[in-house]
Scaffold this motif. Structure first.
Motif, PDB file in Angstrom:
ATOM      1  N   SER A  58       0.834  -1.209   0.000  1.00  0.00           N
ATOM      2  CA  SER A  58       0.000   0.000   0.000  1.00  0.00           C
ATOM      3  C   SER A  58       0.863   1.252   0.000  1.00  0.00           C
ATOM      4  O   SER A  58       0.575   2.229  -0.710  1.00  0.00           O
ATOM      5  CB  SER A  58      -0.931  -0.010   1.214  1.00  0.00           C
ATOM      6  OG  SER A  58      -1.804  -1.105   1.173  1.00  0.00           O
ATOM      7  N   ILE A  59       1.923   1.231   0.804  1.00  0.00           N
ATOM      8  CA  ILE A  59       2.833   2.381   0.823  1.00  0.00           C
ATOM      9  C   ILE A  59       3.499   2.543  -0.550  1.00  0.00           C
ATOM     10  O   ILE A  59       3.688   3.668  -1.044  1.00  0.00           O
ATOM     11  CB  ILE A  59       3.894   2.215   1.911  1.00  0.00           C
ATOM     12  CG1 ILE A  59       3.212   2.129   3.291  1.00  0.00           C
ATOM     13  CG2 ILE A  59       4.880   3.360   1.899  1.00  0.00           C
ATOM     14  CD1 ILE A  59       2.405   3.355   3.651  1.00  0.00           C
ATOM     15  N   PHE A  60       3.805   1.428  -1.195  1.00  0.00           N
ATOM     16  CA  PHE A  60       4.379   1.463  -2.537  1.00  0.00           C
ATOM     17  C   PHE A  60       3.406   2.142  -3.507  1.00  0.00           C
ATOM     18  O   PHE A  60       3.820   2.927  -4.366  1.00  0.00           O
ATOM     19  CB  PHE A  60       4.699   0.037  -2.975  1.00  0.00           C
ATOM     20  CG  PHE A  60       5.396  -0.046  -4.309  1.00  0.00           C
ATOM     21  CD1 PHE A  60       6.735   0.297  -4.444  1.00  0.00           C
ATOM     22  CD2 PHE A  60       4.708  -0.486  -5.439  1.00  0.00           C
ATOM     23  CE1 PHE A  60       7.374   0.215  -5.679  1.00  0.00           C
ATOM     24  CE2 PHE A  60       5.338  -0.574  -6.661  1.00  0.00           C
ATOM     25  CZ  PHE A  60       6.676  -0.224  -6.780  1.00  0.00           C
ATOM     26  N   LEU A  61       2.142   1.866  -3.387  1.00  0.00           N
ATOM     27  CA  LEU A  61       1.145   2.517  -4.232  1.00  0.00           C
ATOM     28  C   LEU A  61       1.042   4.000  -3.912  1.00  0.00           C
ATOM     29  O   LEU A  61       0.927   4.845  -4.817  1.00  0.00           O
ATOM     30  CB  LEU A  61      -0.224   1.855  -4.049  1.00  0.00           C
ATOM     31  CG  LEU A  61      -0.403   0.448  -4.619  1.00  0.00           C
ATOM     32  CD1 LEU A  61      -1.793  -0.073  -4.287  1.00  0.00           C
ATOM     33  CD2 LEU A  61      -0.180   0.433  -6.123  1.00  0.00           C
ATOM     34  N   ILE A  62       1.044   4.323  -2.608  1.00  0.00           N
ATOM     35  CA  ILE A  62       0.934   5.730  -2.218  1.00  0.00           C
ATOM     36  C   ILE A  62       2.114   6.531  -2.753  1.00  0.00           C
ATOM     37  O   ILE A  62       1.971   7.683  -3.179  1.00  0.00           O
ATOM     38  CB  ILE A  62       0.844   5.843  -0.684  1.00  0.00           C
ATOM     39  CG1 ILE A  62      -0.483   5.250  -0.200  1.00  0.00           C
ATOM     40  CG2 ILE A  62       0.965   7.283  -0.226  1.00  0.00           C
ATOM     41  CD1 ILE A  62      -0.615   5.198   1.291  1.00  0.00           C
ATOM     42  N   MET A  63       3.295   5.903  -2.749  1.00  0.00           N
ATOM     43  CA  MET A  63       4.487   6.580  -3.256  1.00  0.00           C
ATOM     44  C   MET A  63       4.606   6.467  -4.771  1.00  0.00           C
ATOM     45  O   MET A  63       5.671   6.749  -5.332  1.00  0.00           O
ATOM     46  CB  MET A  63       5.743   5.976  -2.603  1.00  0.00           C
ATOM     47  CG  MET A  63       5.759   6.093  -1.088  1.00  0.00           C
ATOM     48  SD  MET A  63       5.680   7.808  -0.541  1.00  0.00           S
ATOM     49  CE  MET A  63       5.604   7.609   1.220  1.00  0.00           C
ATOM     50  N   SER A  64       3.538   6.045  -5.425  1.00  0.00           N
ATOM     51  CA  SER A  64       3.484   5.962  -6.899  1.00  0.00           C
ATOM     52  C   SER A  64       4.583   5.092  -7.470  1.00  0.00           C
ATOM     53  O   SER A  64       5.137   5.366  -8.536  1.00  0.00           O
ATOM     54  CB  SER A  64       3.551   7.368  -7.512  1.00  0.00           C
ATOM     55  OG  SER A  64       2.460   8.143  -7.073  1.00  0.00           O
ATOM     56  N   GLY A  65       4.941   4.023  -6.761  1.00  0.00           N
ATOM     57  CA  GLY A  65       5.906   3.062  -7.272  1.00  0.00           C
ATOM     58  C   GLY A  65       7.357   3.449  -7.070  1.00  0.00           C
ATOM     59  O   GLY A  65       8.243   2.787  -7.632  1.00  0.00           O
ATOM     60  N   ASP A  66       7.675   4.474  -6.288  1.00  0.00           N
ATOM     61  CA  ASP A  66       9.053   4.869  -6.007  1.00  0.00           C
ATOM     62  C   ASP A  66       9.593   3.953  -4.917  1.00  0.00           C
ATOM     63  O   ASP A  66       9.267   4.080  -3.740  1.00  0.00           O
ATOM     64  CB  ASP A  66       9.085   6.324  -5.559  1.00  0.00           C
ATOM     65  CG  ASP A  66      10.505   6.875  -5.495  1.00  0.00           C
ATOM     66  OD1 ASP A  66      11.427   6.076  -5.207  1.00  0.00           O
ATOM     67  OD2 ASP A  66      10.679   8.088  -5.702  1.00  0.00           O
ATOM     68  N   ARG A  67      10.501   3.021  -5.296  1.00  0.00           N
ATOM     69  CA  ARG A  67      10.933   2.008  -4.343  1.00  0.00           C
ATOM     70  C   ARG A  67      11.845   2.556  -3.268  1.00  0.00           C
ATOM     71  O   ARG A  67      11.768   2.148  -2.111  1.00  0.00           O
ATOM     72  CB  ARG A  67      11.607   0.856  -5.089  1.00  0.00           C
ATOM     73  CG  ARG A  67      12.810   1.247  -5.908  1.00  0.00           C
ATOM     74  CD  ARG A  67      13.315   0.064  -6.710  1.00  0.00           C
ATOM     75  NE  ARG A  67      14.564   0.380  -7.392  1.00  0.00           N
ATOM     76  CZ  ARG A  67      15.209  -0.475  -8.167  1.00  0.00           C
ATOM     77  NH1 ARG A  67      14.699  -1.685  -8.375  1.00  0.00           N
ATOM     78  NH2 ARG A  67      16.337  -0.138  -8.757  1.00  0.00           N
ATOM     79  N   GLU A  68      12.794   3.467  -3.626  1.00  0.00           N
ATOM     80  CA  GLU A  68      13.683   4.026  -2.611  1.00  0.00           C
ATOM     81  C   GLU A  68      12.900   4.848  -1.592  1.00  0.00           C
ATOM     82  O   GLU A  68      13.140   4.764  -0.383  1.00  0.00           O
ATOM     83  CB  GLU A  68      14.765   4.897  -3.266  1.00  0.00           C
ATOM     84  CG  GLU A  68      15.866   4.134  -3.957  1.00  0.00           C
ATOM     85  CD  GLU A  68      15.426   3.636  -5.330  1.00  0.00           C
ATOM     86  OE1 GLU A  68      14.354   4.088  -5.797  1.00  0.00           O
ATOM     87  OE2 GLU A  68      16.129   2.793  -5.914  1.00  0.00           O
ATOM     88  N   ARG A  69      11.998   5.615  -2.104  1.00  0.00           N
ATOM     89  CA  ARG A  69      11.178   6.438  -1.213  1.00  0.00           C
ATOM     90  C   ARG A  69      10.326   5.556  -0.288  1.00  0.00           C
ATOM     91  O   ARG A  69      10.180   5.831   0.908  1.00  0.00           O
ATOM     92  CB  ARG A  69      10.280   7.310  -2.079  1.00  0.00           C
ATOM     93  CG  ARG A  69       9.640   8.490  -1.384  1.00  0.00           C
ATOM     94  CD  ARG A  69       8.869   9.292  -2.417  1.00  0.00           C
ATOM     95  NE  ARG A  69       8.002  10.276  -1.823  1.00  0.00           N
ATOM     96  CZ  ARG A  69       7.049  10.934  -2.460  1.00  0.00           C
ATOM     97  NH1 ARG A  69       6.850  10.664  -3.753  1.00  0.00           N
ATOM     98  NH2 ARG A  69       6.305  11.824  -1.832  1.00  0.00           N
ATOM     99  N   THR A  70       9.783   4.471  -0.844  1.00  0.00           N
ATOM    100  CA  THR A  70       8.972   3.552  -0.047  1.00  0.00           C
ATOM    101  C   THR A  70       9.805   2.885   1.035  1.00  0.00           C
ATOM    102  O   THR A  70       9.395   2.794   2.201  1.00  0.00           O
ATOM    103  CB  THR A  70       8.346   2.484  -0.956  1.00  0.00           C
ATOM    104  OG1 THR A  70       7.546   3.118  -1.954  1.00  0.00           O
ATOM    105  CG2 THR A  70       7.504   1.528  -0.152  1.00  0.00           C
ATOM    106  N   LEU A  71      11.003   2.424   0.666  1.00  0.00           N
ATOM    107  CA  LEU A  71      11.852   1.719   1.628  1.00  0.00           C
ATOM    108  C   LEU A  71      12.322   2.655   2.737  1.00  0.00           C
ATOM    109  O   LEU A  71      12.354   2.273   3.917  1.00  0.00           O
ATOM    110  CB  LEU A  71      13.039   1.095   0.907  1.00  0.00           C
ATOM    111  CG  LEU A  71      13.904   0.143   1.724  1.00  0.00           C
ATOM    112  CD1 LEU A  71      13.067  -1.015   2.255  1.00  0.00           C
ATOM    113  CD2 LEU A  71      15.058  -0.381   0.892  1.00  0.00           C
TER     114      LEU A  71
END
Length: 1343
Positions: free
Chosen positions: A1138-1151
């Protein structure tokens, strides 16, 4: 009228053939005598009904309808005679017509049984034989009746001669029965009298007439019908003379008057008998006030005395009428009833004047009434109906309150007497009995009379206080007390009577000692109070009464000496009443918090006292109770009281600090060891019986303790405590054995067991225990019997109808049991890495015994062998598909079933095979129940999202021409018509509050209170313009807020640690099959929402792999047989996705966000993999496999639900579902798919439940990171709906068996978080301190 088809056989079984009647043409004198005797027998049998009729017309109606009202009608010889005569005469005609109709029926001319009977009846009545029979029968019966009338006249003259002879010889004791009302008026003949004769009788009964004249007139009066006398014009003078004559010194004369009164009471309507009753009451009142009455209490009462015996007969006749009158007076004007009531109360309130020397020692009418009706049954019947109750209480309040005062005074006097005796002897149980007369059967001593009066007063007050009108009579003012006596004072007095009352005097009633002991009487009264919730709230639920009940408990806790008559019995009684009080909501609140919750902190409430006392009992730490024979029973009684408290969330919260579960578990372990050491019985009979009795007692005590431990599992936190006792398996086995023996018989206990099973299914260890105990096997076996075999005990009188519902009503309960049981933790433990049997052949006798068998035989029907093994293929397969549909609403379960069993491919294959065979091109899908159900399931499991994002096909056929408008498919992707169009975003409009929020986010400096300022601005925007907040703004707000909190030591609950991201080239193949499928679903969903790009799959795999490695640094190794405690987390990481979706697929930002978020307390409750095998939790908590979301947050959800919506909570309890299950079992995918278990728009009346449960969750998480929680709830309209799955509903308050199935599958529509922010804030203000405190204890060993 002809007898029915089976009537002849029934008559033969009853032996109802009767004498064979002769032909009327050969009627002899013997036949006439026989008919007379049979007719006389019939009239003698029904004479009570006839003579009780007010008129001749009514008597005729009674005879005409005798067959309907008299169960012995067909046993009368006269009826048998007539039946046989009719059969002999008309029988051949009926048989002949029957044969004709049979042949006609075969040709179709006559159809139906009713038509045949009508035809035969008509032909028989029109026949010559029937007409001749009626004529002959009429002539014969006229002769018989005339003979009976002549015989009646002869008997009457004979009786008159006997009466004259008896009068001349002056024989006394003419009536062999001395009882005034025991003789029946039907033993005498009737004489119908004219008004002139009755007037003459009234003149002859005048007291001035000679004795012989009066006796003759009275004898004649007794022969006349009572209804004629009471309705005559002479009745007023007759009544006056009879009342005066009741005081006649001649016992025989007054006896006859009482007989006349008794006959009148039994054969006349209330509007007539009331005058007789009031005259009798007036006579008694005058007698008690006269100078000739001189009976005193101190002198006792000799029943064998003629005057006393005559007085008792009069009072008894009065009392019998008091108990019978309420059944008829409602049909008459209220003034008639008021006359009876007032005359009674006037009589009972008689007192000697205060200056009279014998006033205190006066043997009042109430004493005599108590002798005859010791438990005041007359008062109970008078107050049962409101019609009479209002009159009784009105008169008591206005004119006769002295009766209530006297009853209260009598109870106080007896209590003082008991208390003085106990204090005088200074030891328990040593109470001297009152001396009894040598003639116990015929006399009562003064103390015995006072005791009987006390029992009557106690029962009267107990009945009085049940009703609101009776409570309004208090307080009362007694002569010897300055202060008034209130209702509370009376109840405290009742409780004290339990402590101090001795064994009552051995009177003539000694055969029923238990029924009339003060302790048993008070217990009956208090138990009725507990059952009457309104009365209990007014009377019992006060601190004063509770303190009185706890007096012996508090004394034993303090170690002070107790002067109580029987300590064991007293403790059992106290525990019984307290358990009943705790069973109600108001009573439980009183025990937990006291009458005034604000002052509860000043002194310990009843709950604290009870749990301390129970613990001391379990540890045998009360010296005064050592050596008592029935100590296990006393312990069990107080455990039941505590059980009523810890079965609720708020009660358990209060009792947790005392560790009661540990004390009960310790006592169980000791008892279990002792039961194992019971020696083997030897041949000696005495030793065998003693050992057997000891073994039974030990087993009973062990089961009591197991039941007490089992009841902890009714709440989430209680179930967690049960895990800590290591008694889980034993408790589950005990529950299963009890259910197998059907020990629990009432519905309340059945609901309780279902709640326990549902709670247990939410935890892996308990789910395994249910499997090992045989419970699941029994459940599956019973389900299979219902689906495929039917009930064995059902007599098959006609073929079973084909069910029209998708799930037959007989199977709905089993279906709901399976839905309750198959939460994801249970499914994972029962199905993980287990293959479907897929046998080449299945026998019809092969019955499933496990969940995997249900999936194999009912859901995944991928072979002809499985299909042919089912007797009811379509019905059973639809059941399995419906079960699959509900299970797949939980996405983790869907992933498990899909990866292990490929359910979607099985369903697609079945759809592909379900087509018509055509020679030209592909066939058309066959629309039937199975294909429609498969189509629905396939759309549900392939498309995730809310009701605005997907359209689920209906299971109903269209009434129009389209039949089934939803397209079917046999391969993915699903048709586009099932995907809803995403609405275009509205144009961005500037907003001042939003500008302030953005300015705060972009500002490098964070002033003091930055988080609170952001919270206020965010809430304001959400309330006014929620659609103005876009996805990027929400993502930025989440990042800034979590970053700010992670930099604060006070807000960091966990250590962050150091972690460097892995290689960026992470492929999907590096993940488990469950994770791979979860990634596919998430990416497909994200692309549909235009949130992810084409290469997003690798980015999500990167996030998931790094999260798993990052969390491994804070995990410990646990040796356990549970599947969920192996190396990997049992499920998919929906939160990270869900956080990955909220961050529009930005993996570094999500991690980065997840790493910072992991140090916050809220991560433990939103990010479930965060605490998988975590070293931050105690080892025991990890070993149980229970997440804090369950035993902490879900526990409080249940508690808040009960506090805010108690009726919904009760409906949950009745349905077998639990709020904790619905709020946590679907928690992992809350960020992904709205659990489609809401109610449809047609069920909007239950909408407040969904809203509230969501609010509870919101208030819970606001305790730590309020703004974060709100943002996660408000990601756009689709994420709002996704968040609604935190509160999946499967509730049907009115009838869960009928409404639960659609409630489980339908979605919640139109929910917006912004509509409820105000309410969320109010909940936060009330519950935040308590929730936050409990959330911070997850690291502690004792939760």
């Amino acid at each position: 009228m002809f007898p029915g088809p089976g009537e002849t056989q029934r008559r033969r079984r009853r032996g109802c053939q009767g004498p064979r009647p002769p032909k009327m043409s050969h009627f002899t004198s013997e036949d006439e005598a026989l008919l007379q005797s049979m007719l006389r027998q019939l009239l003698q049998s029904v004479k009570e009904k006839i003579t009780g009729a007010p008129s001749v017309e009514c008597a005729e109606e009674i005879l005409l309808h005798l067959e309907e009202t008299d169960e012995n009608f067909h046993n009368y010889e006269f009826v048998k005679y007539l039946r046989q005569y009719i059969k002999n005469t008309v029988g051949p005609v009926i048989e002949e017509e029957t044969e004709k109709c049979t042949s006609a029926q075969s040709q179709g001319e006559i159809s139906g049984y009713d038509t045949l009977v009508q035809h035969l009846t008509k032909k028989a009545r029109e026949s010559k034989e029937y007409r001749e029979m009626i004529h002959a029968l009429k002539n014969v019966m006229m002769v018989v009746v005339e003979s009976l009338i002549n015989k009646f006249e002869e008997d009457r003259m004979h009786d008159k001669e006997l009466a004259n002879k008896a009068k001349k010889e002056h024989q006394s004791g003419y009536y062999t029965d001395n009882c005034s009302d025991s003789d029946s008026s039907f033993n005498q003949s009737y004489a119908f009298m004219s008004q002139e004769q009755l007037q003459l009788l009234a003149e002859k009964l005048d007291p001035s007439q000679p004795k012989e004249v009066r006796q003759e007139a009275l004898q004649t009066l007794c022969l006349a019908p009572a209804s004629d006398i009471l309705s005559s014009e002479s009745w007023p003078s007759l009544s006056k003379h009879l009342t005066i004559s009741l005081a006649d010194p001649d016992a025989t004369f007054s006896e006859k008057i009482l007989r006349f009164y008794a006959k009148t009471f039994s054969s006349s309507p209330f509007n007539m008998t009331r005058e007789v009753y009031t005259s009798l009451a007036t006579h008694l009142e005058l007698y008690f006030l006269s100078g000739e009455y001189s009976l005193h209490i101190s002198a006792g009462l000799d029943v064998s005395n003629a005057d006393v015996n005559r007085l008792l007969k009069k009072v008894r006749l009065l009392n019998e009428y008091q108990k019978e009158a309420p059944s008829s007076w409602i049909r008459h004007p209220e003034k008639y009833m008021e006359e009876v009531v007032e005359s009674t109360l006037s009589l009972l309130s008689i007192k000697r004047k205060p200056n009279h020397p014998a006033s205190p020692d006066f043997l009042s009418p109430m004493h005599f009434l108590a002798l005859l009706d010791i438990k005041a049954v007359w008062f109970k019947k008078w107050t049962h109906a409101y019609y009479s109750r209002k009159v009784v209480f009105r008169l008591l309040e206005r004119k006769y309150k002295s009766l209530i005062n006297a009853a209260v005074q009598q109870c106080l006097d007896y209590f003082e007497f008991c208390k003085a005796a106990v204090n005088k002897n200074s030891k328990v149980g040593d109470f001297s009995q009152q001396p009894c007369s040598d003639m116990q059967n015929f006399s009562y001593t003064g103390p015995e009379l006072q005791y009987i009066y006390f029992v009557h007063s106690l029962c009267l007050l107990g009945r009085l206080l049940i009703y609101k009108e009776g409570q309004n009579l208090f307080p009362v003012q007694l002569k010897n007390k300055k202060a008034t006596v209130s209702i509370t004072d009376v109840l405290v007095l009742f409780v004290q009577l339990i402590y101090y009352s001795p064994s009552y005097p051995k009177t003539a009633l000694a055969a029923h000692t238990e029924n009339y002991s003060p302790e048993s009487l008070v217990m009956e009264i208090l138990q009725v109070f507990c059952d009457q919730t309104g009365c209990a709230a007014e009377c019992l639920y006060t601190d004063t009464v509770i303190d009185a009940l706890l007096h012996p408990v508090q004394s034993l806790l303090n170690g002070t000496e107790v002067y109580i008559n029987c300590l064991e019995t007293t403790l059992l009684d106290v525990a019984d009443i307290l358990a009943r009080i705790a069973a109600s909501e108001d009573g439980l609140s009183l025990l937990l918090y006291g009458e005034n919750e604000k002052n509860a902190k000043d002194s310990p409430t009843a709950a604290h006292v009870l749990v301390q006392f129970t613990k001391k009992l379990l540890h045998d730490d009360i010296s005064l109770l050592s050596g008592f024979e029935f100590m296990p029973v006393v312990k069990g009684a107080f455990i039941v009281v505590c059980r009523q408290m810890y079965r609720t969330c708020e009660g358990l919260q209060m009792l947790i600090p005392y560790g009661l579960h540990e004390s009960i578990a310790e006592a169980w372990r000791k008892t279990s060891l002792l039961s194992e050491r019971v020696p083997t019985p030897v041949t000696d009979a005495d030793s065998t019986s003693s050992i057997s009795q000891e073994s039974k007692s030990s087993l009973l005590w062990e089961e009591t303790l197991l039941d007490a431990l089992l009841n902890f599992s009714t709440t989430p936190k209680g179930l967690f405590l049960l895990h800590s006792t290591d008694a889980m398996n034993d408790c589950v086995n005990f529950m299963f054995n009890s259910l197998s023996k059907k020990i629990q018989t009432n519905e309340y206990e059945d609901f309780g067991n279902r709640i326990i099973i549902t709670q247990m299914a939410t935890t892996p260890m308990a789910a395994v225990a249910l499997q090992n105990s045989g419970f699941i096997k029994t459940l599956v076996t019973e389900l299979w019997a219902l689906l495929e075999c039917g009930k064995d005990d059902l007599r098959i009188t006609q073929p079973k109808s084909t069910p029209v519902d998708p799930i037959d009503q007989s199977c709905q309960k089993s279906f709901l049991f399976l839905v309750n049981l198959l939460t994801y933790p249970a499914v994972f433990e029962l199905l993980n890495k287990r293959d479907i049997p897929n046998k080449p052949m299945y026998s019809f006798r092969e019955v499933p015994t496990d969940i995997i068998d249900i999936i194999d035989r009912l859901i995944i029907l991928n072979s002809e062998a499985k299909i042919h093994s089912l007797f009811n293929y379509e019905q059973s397969h639809i059941f399995g598909l419906r079960l699959l549909n509900v299970l797949c609403c939980e996405l983790n379960t869907l992933l498990l079933l899909e990866t292990q069993y490929k359910v979607s491919q099985v369903l697609l294959t079945a759809q592909e095979e379900n087509v018509t065979e055509t020679s030209e091109g592909p066939g058309v899908f066959i629309i039937d129940g199975l294909s429609v159900e498969r189509n629905h399931v396939l759309v549900r499991i392939n498309l995730i999202g809310g009701p605005q994002e997907r359209t689920l096909p209906l299971r109903e056929l269209d009434k129009g021409s389209g039949l089934y408008p939803w397209p079917m498919f046999s391969s993915f992707p699903v048709p586009k018509c099932y995907l809803a169009e995403i609405p275009r975003k509205a144009e961005f409009r500037q907003d001042k509050d939003l500008d302030k929020l953005l300015k705060l986010l972009k500002s490098p400096e964070k002033p003091a209170g930055w988080a609170e300022i952001c919270r206020k601005h965010f809430c304001k925007v959400m309330k006014t313009r929620p659609d103005s907040i876009s996805g990027p703004i929400l993502a930025e707000l989440i990042e800034k807020f979590v970053s700010h909190l992670s930099e604060s030591r006070t807000d960091c609950y966990f250590s962050m640690g150091s972690y460097k991201a892995m290689d960026a080239d992470v492929k999907k193949e590096n993940l488990s099959s469950v994770q791979q499928l979860g990634v596919e679903m998430t990416v497909r969903y994200g692309k549909y929402l235009n949130l992810l790009k084409e290469d997003a799959e690798n980015g999500l795999c990167f996030v998931l792999m790094n999260c798993e490695e990052f969390l491994k640094q804070q995990q410990r190794t646990v040796m356990s047989s549970l599947c969920c405690l192996q190396e990997h987390y049992a499920g998919y990481d929906w939160f990270a996705s869900s956080i990955f979706l909220i961050m529009s697929g930005d993996r570094e930002r999500t991690l980065t966000f997840l790493q910072q978020f992991s140090c916050l307390l809220i991560s433990a409750f939103l990010w479930l993999p965060r605490l998988h095998l975590s070293m931050h939790l105690p080892v025991t908590t990890v070993e149980y496999g229970i997440h804090p979301v369950y035993f902490c947050s879900a526990h409080h959800v249940e508690m808040l639900l009960k506090a805010e919506l108690p009726l919904v909570c009760s409906a949950f309890h009745m349905s077998g579902f639990t709020p904790s299950q619905t709020s946590t079992a679907r928690h992992p995918e809350a960020h992904r798919s709205p659990r489609s278990s809401g109610f449809s728009e047609k069920k909007k009346k239950y909408k407040d439940y969904f809203e509230f449960l969501f609010r509870c969750q919101s208030a819970l998480f606001q305790a730590c990171v309020d703004v974060l929680r709100r943002i996660l709830l408000s990601r756009d309209s689709q994420l709002i709906h996704q968040r609604c799955s935190l509160c999946p509903q499967r509730l049907a308050p009115e009838s869960f068996l009928q409404h639960m199935l659609p409630a489980v599958e339908e979605a919640l529509h139109g929910f917006r978080v912004s509509d409820y922010l105000d309410y969320m804030e109010s909940l936060e203000e009330i519950y935040r301190p308590m929730l936050l405190k409990d959330m911070r204890t997850i690291k502690a060993q004792n939760t």
